[in-house]
Motif scaffolding. Structure first.
Motif, PDB file in Angstrom:
ATOM      1  N   PHE A  33      -0.746  -7.995  -0.589  1.00  0.00           N
ATOM      2  CA  PHE A  33       0.191  -7.035  -0.348  1.00  0.00           C
ATOM      3  C   PHE A  33      -0.154  -6.400   0.958  1.00  0.00           C
ATOM      4  CE2 PHE A  33       1.396  -2.566  -0.925  1.00  0.00           C
ATOM      5  CZ  PHE A  33       2.515  -2.762  -1.869  1.00  0.00           C
TER       6      PHE A  33
ATOM      7  N   ILE B 273       3.275  -5.802   3.585  1.00  0.00           N
ATOM      8  CA  ILE B 273       3.513  -4.365   3.958  1.00  0.00           C
ATOM      9  C   ILE B 273       3.232  -4.255   5.499  1.00  0.00           C
ATOM     10  CG2 ILE B 273       2.805  -2.097   3.901  1.00  0.00           C
ATOM     11  CD1 ILE B 273       4.551  -3.010   1.778  1.00  0.00           C
TER      12      ILE B 273
ATOM     13  N   PRO C  19       8.348  -0.338  -1.295  1.00  0.00           N
ATOM     14  CA  PRO C  19       7.664  -1.491  -0.604  1.00  0.00           C
ATOM     15  C   PRO C  19       8.972  -2.383   0.242  1.00  0.00           C
ATOM     16  CG  PRO C  19       7.922  -1.536  -2.936  1.00  0.00           C
ATOM     17  CD  PRO C  19       8.232  -0.350  -2.636  1.00  0.00           C
TER      18      PRO C  19
ATOM     19  N   ASN D 245       7.399  -1.107   8.920  1.00  0.00           N
ATOM     20  CA  ASN D 245       7.494  -1.262   7.453  1.00  0.00           C
ATOM     21  C   ASN D 245       6.957   0.139   6.785  1.00  0.00           C
ATOM     22  OD1 ASN D 245       8.374  -3.389   7.539  1.00  0.00           O
ATOM     23  ND2 ASN D 245       6.564  -4.547   7.254  1.00  0.00           N
TER      24      ASN D 245
ATOM     25  N   PHE E  92       1.408   3.145  -3.365  1.00  0.00           N
ATOM     26  CA  PHE E  92       2.192   2.268  -3.962  1.00  0.00           C
ATOM     27  C   PHE E  92       1.908   2.466  -5.530  1.00  0.00           C
ATOM     28  CE2 PHE E  92       2.340   0.738   0.157  1.00  0.00           C
ATOM     29  CZ  PHE E  92       3.814   0.598   0.510  1.00  0.00           C
TER      30      PHE E  92
END
Ligand SMILES: *Cc1c(COP(=O)(O)O)cnc(C)c1O
Length: 385
Positions: free
Chosen positions: A42, A46, A163, A176, A188
């Motif tokens: 993750f 990101i 995301p 981002n 998130f």
């Protein structure tokens, strides 16, 4: 009549199912190797240095306010158009929530109004800001960082909707959502209506090592086994609870699902953007108001929101056609819980005007072309075009 069309839903593949079954047969059900794998994957997706997986998005927010030291003396600025958790996390720590209005063209926190709040208060009145990438529209955090630095504030980016979203900074670099370049922490959610489904799940991303270490400890009761941090050491079993933490862990089973879901995140985001383009085109030139981002903004489209005068009529009609559109959100400052602090109707005119007209149309990767065309047809039938 076609089958029911919700406003959002998860998309579970055979690979996702296999990933979960594999963990059920393995050694760890709670914190095992999949937690770290999901966190690493993750963080990479990101573009942040560190990621901490937790039980849900609300737990992520709570750990953020704890790690940043929110307490009874803290005042924190949040927008009123978001899920209640964005402001509740301040209350969990006893702090005061100070709502500030949104900008009509993005439905995110209006930076000029935040600037006015800060300018008109004695120095050190506020501790932090929690901007929300509402519906997937990325907040320009470079601008918020500059403002926050002038007043010594921290920023928690609530990126639950975003995301894969990005904005372009003043140097032309794509930033981002949640990458930690400007915000101290970002969070998130992996609730099934969000981009990545775990059932329940959340993630905190950051580039700050100090906060990362603190979050890991807070996630598991405030307990540390790190020999460098221990005050005493009685042997291999020894650990110390040094601060008051929680059990906000997420099981390996759910991380296996999240990690597998993440493999298709780019593809699914492309589909969301394609669906949005089709809606944009269908409503162009009508009285239906849509939010169309400029080219330098990469909208993540958790939601596709339109604004329309006869919103209630449309909502009720769509239900007769089994189209379950939703309203995001009833302004948080008008919730009975927040009204007790003195908030009332009329406090945030832009947010309230938006709420009167908003409705979220179906937006999820498995929405078929025929279903979307049916939705568009029904919306146009009722809207006062
Ligand atoms: C979903 C959501 C949350 C909370 O996430 P949970 O995983 O449901 O606890 C927080 N903020 C926003 C903006 C959300 O949409």
């Amino acid at each position: 009549m076609p089958k029911a069309i919700p406003y959002g839903r998860q998309d579970i593949s055979q690979a996702d199912i296999d990933a979960v079954v594999e963990i059920l047969k393995a050694d760890y059900l709670t914190q095992g190797p999949k937690v770290k794998e999901f966190e690493n994957k993750f963080a990479k997706y990101i573009g942040a240095k560190y990621a901490v997986a937790v039980a849900n998005g609300t737990a992520a927010l709570h750990l953020c306010t704890l790690a940043l030291g929110v307490n009874e003396t803290s005042k924190v600025i949040t927008p009123p158009i978001t899920f209640a958790a964005s402001s509740n996390c301040v209350r969990y720590c006893g702090g005061e929530v100070v709502f500030s209005d949104i900008a009509a063209n993005t439905i995110t926190l209006d930076i000029e109004k935040v600037r006015m709040l800060l300018e008109n208060a004695p120095k050190e009145t506020y501790q932090g800001i929690i901007p929300v990438d509402f519906a997937g529209y990325p907040v320009n955090l470079e601008a918020f960082r500059q403002l926050a630095d002038e007043y010594g504030l921290w920023i928690i980016e609530d990126a639950c909707h975003a995301p894969g979203g990005f904005f372009t900074d003043s140097k032309g670099v794509k930033q981002n959502c949640g990458n930690g370049q400007f915000a101290d922490l970002a969070i998130f959610s992996f609730h099934p209506v969000k981009h990545i489904a775990c059932g329940e799940g959340g993630m905190i991303t950051t580039n700050r090592k100090d906060l990362y270490d603190e979050l890991l400890t807070l996630r598991t009761h405030g307990i540390t086994k790190d020999p460098k941090k221990l005050q005493e050491n009685h042997g291999g079993w020894y650990m110390e609870m040094q601060i008051l933490g929680y059990n906000y862990r997420i099981p390996d089973i759910l991380c296996a699902l999240g990690s597998s879901q993440l493999d298709r995140a780019v593809k699914k985001l492309e589909i969301r953007r394609k669906i949005a383009k089709k809606y944009d085109k269908a409503f162009e030139g009508t009285k239906i108001k849509t939010i169309i981002p400029p080219n330098e903004v990469g909208h993540a489209y958790h939601l596709y929101v339109i604004q329309i005068e006869n919103r209630k009529e449309l909502y009720d009609y769509l239900r007769t056609q089994k189209i379950y559109a939703q309203i995001h959100y009833i302004p948080t400052h008008l919730m009975p819980y927040y009204k007790q602090f003195g908030y009332k109707k009329g406090d945030f005119p832009t947010a309230e005007a938006y709420y009167e007209k908003c409705i979220s149309l179906p937006m999820y990767p498995t929405l078929t072309e025929e279903e979307q065309e049916f939705v568009i047809e029904q919306v146009l039938k009722i809207s006062d075009v």
